[in-house]
Design an enzyme around this catalytic site. Structure first.
Site, short mmCIF file in Angstrom:
data_model
loop_
_atom_site.label_atom_id
_atom_site.label_comp_id
_atom_site.label_asym_id
_atom_site.label_seq_id
_atom_site.Cartn_x
_atom_site.Cartn_y
_atom_site.Cartn_z
N CYS A 136 0.81 -1.22 0.00
CA CYS A 136 0.00 0.00 0.00
C CYS A 136 0.84 1.27 0.00
O CYS A 136 0.33 2.36 -0.27
CB CYS A 136 -0.94 -0.01 1.20
SG CYS A 136 -2.07 -1.42 1.23
N HIS A 157 -3.21 6.89 2.71
CA HIS A 157 -3.69 5.65 2.12
C HIS A 157 -5.11 5.39 2.61
O HIS A 157 -5.39 5.43 3.81
CB HIS A 157 -2.76 4.51 2.52
CG HIS A 157 -3.32 3.15 2.24
ND1 HIS A 157 -3.86 2.80 1.02
CD2 HIS A 157 -3.44 2.05 3.04
CE1 HIS A 157 -4.27 1.55 1.07
NE2 HIS A 157 -4.05 1.07 2.28
N ASN A 206 -10.34 0.04 -0.34
CA ASN A 206 -8.88 -0.01 -0.23
C ASN A 206 -8.32 -0.54 -1.54
O ASN A 206 -8.50 -1.70 -1.88
CB ASN A 206 -8.48 -0.91 0.93
CG ASN A 206 -6.99 -0.98 1.17
OD1 ASN A 206 -6.19 -0.65 0.29
ND2 ASN A 206 -6.59 -1.41 2.35
#
Length: 341
Positions: free
Chosen positions: A140, A265, A295
């Site tokens: 990520c 993020h 996500n």
């Protein structure tokens, strides 16, 4: 005044000479974002659809994650296809031709093949020839790691224009019956063109890792699906996002109140809220795009920036902090000034 001591016969003779690049003085260069693009699959998947399979309500999912829907790639849709679409949009936004790009970096943990990497396939699809092209594997945090690499190349005079892409098809690597991960992840790609002397400027970076915490988020070759310890991951994400934000602002000699927008993020809305609380920030200064995207791992940061531009949250001259935490455990942050192009 006493005479200078004579050099010993054994002492080396020092010589000055121009650097290996043929110049004695180095020019100060800056890098900035000159274009942005995004690509999302057409299929929207609601909480209700996922909840039926998991035996939970759509409200339960939204309350725990902040997510209402996410995008799923179509069967056979490739990561390189999404990456190329986002890259093409970013090039057009920067008003650059493919031949002007010196390097292509694709941050992904879901490459189409074990080899070749995604980046050379994307470069070829976009008509970018003879450019450096390679993937960045930092989960990520991948887009920030790739942005750091591209910025360093430009500042060092080794490139003028770089294309940085975060692209994922995460839904092929999750257990759709696991309530810890199935509601969280979506697919998509975001791209940034990073250019020499672009209006706006990318500042310092903080990057870190802790392999001892790798077990909290992992996907083994044997199982082939993502497994995550939710509570442990939550605590580490909040800790490292908060810490790296403070560190990068110290390096940039800026205060929290001097930052216009914090783009982290997009992992979970509860993480974003907790980071805002720890830093003492009004929640509206921490950008939230997770409700419609979920996500998207390495695609998260550029997709969030694209959304912030689309809805008018980023104006020229705005100071922005970017931050991410991902499997590894790896984390990173940077601060930049948003330019105008």
């Amino acid at each position: 005044m006493s005479p200078e001591p004579a050099l010993s016969a054994a002492a080396p003779t020092l010589q000055t000479r121009p650097g290996i690049q043929g110049r004695a003085e180095r020019t100060v260069r800056t890098a900035g974002i000159a274009g942005i693009g995004s690509a999302l699959p057409q299929r929207r998947v609601s909480n209700a659809e996922i909840g039926v399979r998991l035996g939970v309500s759509d409200h339960w999912i939204e309350r725990r994650t902040g997510i209402r829907e996410r995008r799923y790639a179509a069967p056979g849709q490739r990561v390189s296809e999404l990456a190329a679409s986002a890259g093409r949009m970013a090039l057009a936004d920067a008003r650059l031709e493919p031949r002007e790009i010196d390097m292509v970096l694709v941050a992904t943990l879901a490459a189409d093949e074990i080899t070749p990497s995604t980046a050379p396939l994307v470069a070829h699809e976009l008509g970018i020839e003879d450019a450096a092209a390679f993937d960045v594997g930092a989960a990520c945090t991948g887009a920030i790691a790739a942005l750091a690499h591209a910025t360093a190349w430009i500042e060092a005079g080794r490139a003028r224009h770089a294309l940085v892409i975060g692209a994922e098809v995460m839904t092929r690597f999750i257990d759709h019956d696991d309530p810890r991960t199935a509601p969280l992840f979506g697919d998509g790609a975001g791209a940034l063109v990073v250019s020499l002397d672009a209006r706006g400027e990318i500042g310092p970076f903080v990057l870190g890792s802790d392999g001892g915490a790798a077990g909290a988020i992992r996907a083994t070759r044997e199982k082939g699906v993502l497994e995550m310890e939710g509570h442990e991951t939550f605590l580490m994400a909040v800790q490292h996002l908060t810490k790296s934000t403070r560190q990068v602002l110290e390096l940039a000699e800026l205060q929290l109140e001097e930052i216009d927008l914090f783009v982290y993020h997009q992992a979970n809305a509860r993480i974003l809220t907790s980071v805002a609380e720890r830093l003492g920030l009004p929640r509206e200064r921490v950008f939230d795009a997770i409700s419609e995207l979920g996500n998207t791992s390495a695609a998260s940061i550029p997709l969030a920036l694209s959304e912030a531009v689309r809805i008018g949250r980023l104006a020229p001259g705005a100071r922005v902090v970017l931050g991410a935490v991902g499997a590894g455990l790896v984390w990173g942050a940077t601060v930049l000034e948003w330019g105008e192009w």
